[in-house]
Design a protein around this motif. Structure first.
Motif, mmCIF file in Angstrom:
data_model
loop_
_atom_site.group_PDB
_atom_site.id
_atom_site.type_symbol
_atom_site.label_atom_id
_atom_site.label_comp_id
_atom_site.label_asym_id
_atom_site.label_seq_id
_atom_site.Cartn_x
_atom_site.Cartn_y
_atom_site.Cartn_z
ATOM 1 N N ASP A 272 28.286 58.054 4.213
ATOM 2 C CA ASP A 272 27.824 56.869 4.957
ATOM 3 C C ASP A 272 28.763 56.518 6.104
ATOM 4 N N VAL A 273 30.066 56.612 5.871
ATOM 5 C CA VAL A 273 31.044 56.348 6.937
ATOM 6 C C VAL A 273 30.848 57.345 8.071
ATOM 7 N N ALA A 274 30.722 58.619 7.732
ATOM 8 C CA ALA A 274 30.526 59.649 8.754
ATOM 9 C C ALA A 274 29.241 59.389 9.540
ATOM 10 N N GLU A 275 28.164 59.055 8.843
ATOM 11 C CA GLU A 275 26.896 58.761 9.518
ATOM 12 C C GLU A 275 27.035 57.554 10.445
ATOM 13 N N HIS A 276 27.764 56.547 10.003
ATOM 14 C CA HIS A 276 27.974 55.358 10.834
ATOM 15 C C HIS A 276 28.762 55.709 12.101
ATOM 16 N N VAL B 137 28.835 58.495 13.648
ATOM 17 C CA VAL B 137 27.934 59.226 14.542
ATOM 18 C C VAL B 137 26.930 58.256 15.174
ATOM 19 N N ALA B 138 26.324 57.404 14.354
ATOM 20 C CA ALA B 138 25.288 56.479 14.842
ATOM 21 C C ALA B 138 25.822 55.496 15.878
ATOM 22 N N THR B 139 27.090 55.133 15.772
ATOM 23 C CA THR B 139 27.672 54.173 16.708
ATOM 24 C C THR B 139 28.356 54.840 17.904
ATOM 25 N N GLY B 140 28.226 56.157 17.997
ATOM 26 C CA GLY B 140 28.706 56.868 19.174
ATOM 27 C C GLY B 140 30.165 57.260 19.180
ATOM 28 N N TRP B 141 30.858 57.083 18.098
ATOM 29 C CA TRP B 141 32.267 57.469 18.052
ATOM 30 C C TRP B 141 32.445 58.983 18.059
ATOM 31 N N THR B 142 31.469 59.702 17.505
ATOM 32 C CA THR B 142 31.557 61.157 17.436
ATOM 33 C C THR B 142 30.142 61.709 17.305
ATOM 34 N N LEU C 289 26.234 67.592 9.054
ATOM 35 C CA LEU C 289 26.946 66.436 9.601
ATOM 36 C C LEU C 289 28.368 66.768 10.050
ATOM 37 N N PHE C 290 28.915 67.858 9.528
ATOM 38 C CA PHE C 290 30.332 68.164 9.749
ATOM 39 C C PHE C 290 30.513 69.517 10.428
ATOM 40 N N ARG C 291 31.417 69.530 11.419
ATOM 41 C CA ARG C 291 31.734 70.782 12.112
ATOM 42 C C ARG C 291 32.629 71.662 11.243
ATOM 43 N N CYS C 292 33.592 71.027 10.592
ATOM 44 C CA CYS C 292 34.482 71.767 9.701
ATOM 45 C C CYS C 292 35.082 70.811 8.685
ATOM 46 N N ALA C 293 35.597 71.394 7.608
ATOM 47 C CA ALA C 293 36.255 70.607 6.559
ATOM 48 C C ALA C 293 37.545 71.300 6.161
#
Length: 140
Positions: free
Chosen positions: A67-71, A73-78, A105-109
């Motif tokens: 959810d944090v990652a989606e947020h 992205v949704a708010t334009g930070w990444t 959702l993720f480029r790398c981990a």
């Protein structure tokens, strides 16, 4: 822009933002460093850990991180193509779950010293520290 999102979410440990000299080369290259405060950690008190981020509610930890990652992205930070994630030890378990839940959702981990084979570890009481971990993860 590019972002490195870290998370932990276990043992009631607070993952407080702090200065890290290892982050300077990343920031010099334009990366934003973010820390996810998720259930299982101690940022919001003992209840957040004991009742909301442990045992049968452990899935909240993984959902919160996604959810944090989606947020972000949704708010334009990444963007998904620019979002890297990282976690150590139990945070490695978090990374494994996050990339399996939302691989796009993720480029790398980066899962550093990850605790990802939980069932094998928790079922073998001869492994050092296993029985002490039953309080956190349960005794299968």
């Amino acid at each position: 822009g590019p972002m490195l999102l870290s998370g932990y979410g276990s043992y009631g440990v607070s993952n407080d933002p702090s200065f890290s000299r290892e982050d300077i080369p990343l920031m010099d290259r334009g990366l934003v460093i973010a820390v996810a405060h998720i259930r299982g950690g101690g940022e919001m008190g003992r209840y957040w850990y004991e009742k909301e981020g442990k045992y049968l509610n452990k899935m909240n930890t993984f959902n919160d991180f996604v959810d944090v990652a989606e947020h972000l992205v949704a708010t334009g930070w990444t963007a998904p193509g620019k979002l890297a994630i990282t976690g150590r030890s139990a945070g490695g378990l978090l990374m494994g779950n996050a990339v399996n839940m939302r691989p796009e959702l993720f480029r790398c981990a980066v899962a550093a010293v990850p605790f990802v084979d939980m069932m094998v570890s928790m079922c073998d009481s001869s492994i050092p520290l296993t029985t002490g971990e039953w309080e956190e993860w349960g005794n299968p």
